[in-house]
Design an enzyme around this catalytic site. Structure first.
Site, PDB file in Angstrom:
ATOM      1  N   ASP A 264      41.367  20.086  11.842  1.00 57.38           N
ATOM      2  CA  ASP A 264      42.729  19.697  10.912  1.00 57.38           C
ATOM      3  C   ASP A 264      42.320  20.830   9.576  1.00 57.38           C
ATOM      4  OD1 ASP A 264      44.106  18.564   8.641  1.00 57.38           O
ATOM      5  OD2 ASP A 264      43.664  16.422   9.554  1.00 57.38           O
ATOM      6  N   GLY A 290      44.045  19.981  16.091  1.00 61.15           N
ATOM      7  CA  GLY A 290      44.256  19.825  14.884  1.00 61.15           C
ATOM      8  C   GLY A 290      44.612  18.675  14.090  1.00 61.15           C
ATOM      9  N   HIS A 291      45.477  18.878  13.329  1.00 59.24           N
ATOM     10  CA  HIS A 291      46.122  17.763  12.390  1.00 59.24           C
ATOM     11  C   HIS A 291      46.591  16.598  12.972  1.00 59.24           C
ATOM     12  CE1 HIS A 291      47.054  15.789   8.711  1.00 59.24           C
ATOM     13  NE2 HIS A 291      48.390  15.961   8.761  1.00 59.24           N
ATOM     14  N   PHE A 292      47.546  17.039  14.219  1.00 63.98           N
ATOM     15  CA  PHE A 292      48.305  16.008  14.851  1.00 63.98           C
ATOM     16  C   PHE A 292      47.493  15.821  16.454  1.00 63.98           C
ATOM     17  CE2 PHE A 292      51.330  17.606  11.883  1.00 63.98           C
ATOM     18  CZ  PHE A 292      51.977  16.375  11.246  1.00 63.98           C
TER      19      PHE A 292
END
Length: 318
Positions: A264, A290-292
C-alpha cells in the site's frame, strides 16, 4: 499472530464447499440496493442477509464505494446481516453541496451513526477500509458496546502506518493555503485513482477496470474534487485522534482481524503490526498486493474474514 500470504489466490481445490440453500433463504441472501434519508443526505446502501442474524457494517474508503464490498456481501449473506452504505460524497449517496453540508469526518460519522439508528442496527461488527476506518473508530468510541468485532482492510489507526506519501498532505494540514491546496489538485483525479488501484500490484490484470473507472467518473462530477480536498484537509483530525482510538482498543479489546496489502503506498505494514501493542490477540495478515487488497486477493481474504466472524460472533439467525 502475523501472517504473510503470497500473490497466488486460493485454487478451487482450496475453496470451501458450496452449501445447498432453499429458495426462501436464497431470496434473503440476495443483495438489495436501497436508500435511507438521513437529514439532508440520501444514503445509498447495499443490504443482504437475515436482519435477525449478526450484523456486519461495511465502511468503504477513498477512492471507493460500497461496490468494493460486493464479493464480501455475497460471501457473508447466508449467516450474517450485511449492510454497506456509501459515505456522503461517494458512490450513489446523494449529499448536499459544500456550502450546505460540512465534509468532515465527524460529520460523516454523525450521518452514518444516524443511518444505523434508523435501520435499528443496535450491535454490529465493522469492516473498514481507508476513510471508512476513522468513521468506524469514531463509531466505536461513541458506542463501544455496539461494536462486536473489527476487520480492517488497510484501515489505519497508528502514526507508524503513514507513509512518506503523506508529506505533501501534512504540509497542507500545517498550512492550509490556496497554494498548498492546489499542489494536491492531482489527488482527486481519475488518473490518480487508477494509480491507487494498481500501485503495488504485481499482476494488474487482476484489478477490474470497473473499479477505478466508476470512481473516476464519480470524482469528475462538478464539485467533487473540492469536497475530496476538504476531506483530505480534515484527515488531520483523524491523526490527532489516534491516541483516543488506541485507548479504545486497549480498554475494550475488540476481536480484530487486519487483512493488509503490504505494498500500500499510503498505509504501511507497521500500522497493522502496531495493533499488537494494544490488542495482543489481534490477527494480522499481510498479502502481496496494494491498497485495494480485496480486488486482487478476495479469494483468500474473504474466507479469512468469514472464519474470523464465525469464531467471534454467534453465527446464524438468533
Amino acid at each position: 499472530m502475523t501472517h504473510r500470504y503470497p500473490n497466488t489466490p486460493a485454487s478451487n481445490a482450496d475453496a470451501p464447499p458450496v452449501k445447498a440453500i432453499d429458495s426462501s433463504s436464497q431470496k434473503t441472501q440476495q443483495t438489495h440496493y436501497r436508500f435511507e434519508k438521513v437529514h439532508d443526505v440520501n444514503v445509498f446502501y447495499r443490504e443482504a442477509g437475515d436482519p435477525a442474524a449478526p450484523t456486519v457494517l461495511l465502511l468503504h474508503g477513498f477512492a471507493a464505494s460500497s461496490y468494493m464490498w460486493r464479493d464480501v456481501i455475497k460471501a457473508l449473506a447466508d449467516n450474517y446481516h450485511v449492510v454497506a452504505p456509501d459515505l456522503p460524497a461517494f458512490g450513489y449517496t446523494e449529499s448536499p453541496e459544500r456550502n450546505q453540508y460540512e465534509y468532515t469526518f465527524d460529520n460523516l460519522t454523525q450521518t452514518i451513526d444516524q443511518f444505523t439508528n434508523q435501520l435499528k442496527l443496535n450491535r454490529y461488527a465493522i469492516a473498514v477500509h481507508d476513510y471508512g476506518a476513522p468513521v468506524g473508530w469514531r463509531l466505536a468510541l461513541a458506542h463501544p458496546s455496539k461494536v462486536t468485532a473489527i476487520i480492517s482492510q488497510n484501515g489505519n489507526a497508528y502514526e507508524e502506518g503513514l507513509s512518506e506519501g503523506w508529506e505533501p498532505i501534512r504540509k497542507y494540514w500545517n498550512n492550509p493555503t490556496k497554494e498548498n491546496r492546489e499542489a494536491l489538485s492531482d489527488f482527486p483525479t481519475p488518473d490518480s485513482i487508477k494509480w491507487q488501484y494498481v500501485e503495488g500490484v504485481s499482476d494488474t490484470g487482476l484489478v477490474s477496470p470497473d473499479t477505478y473507472t466508476l470512481e473516476g467518473a464519480q470524482i469528475s462530477r462538478p464539485g467533487m474534487a473540492d469536497i475530496q480536498l476538504d476531506l483530505l484537509l480534515d484527515y488531520a483530525t483523524n491523526v490527532e485522534k489516534y491516541p483516543e482510538f488506541q485507548a479504545y482498543f486497549r480498554e475494550y479489546q475488540p476481536p480484530l482481524l487486519a487483512v493488509w496489502g503490504e505494498h500500500d503506498p499510503f498505509f504501511l505494514p507497521p500500522g497493522a503490526e502496531a495493533w499488537k501493542r494494544d490488542i495482543p490477540h489481534a490477527d494480522i495478515r499481510f498479502y502481496d498486493t496494494g491498497h485495494f487488497a480485496l480486488e486482487t486477493h478476495g479469494e483468500v481474504i474473504i474466507p479469512a474474514i468469514r472464519e474470523f466472524l464465525d469464531d467471534h460472533l454467534k453465527s446464524g439467525v438468533s
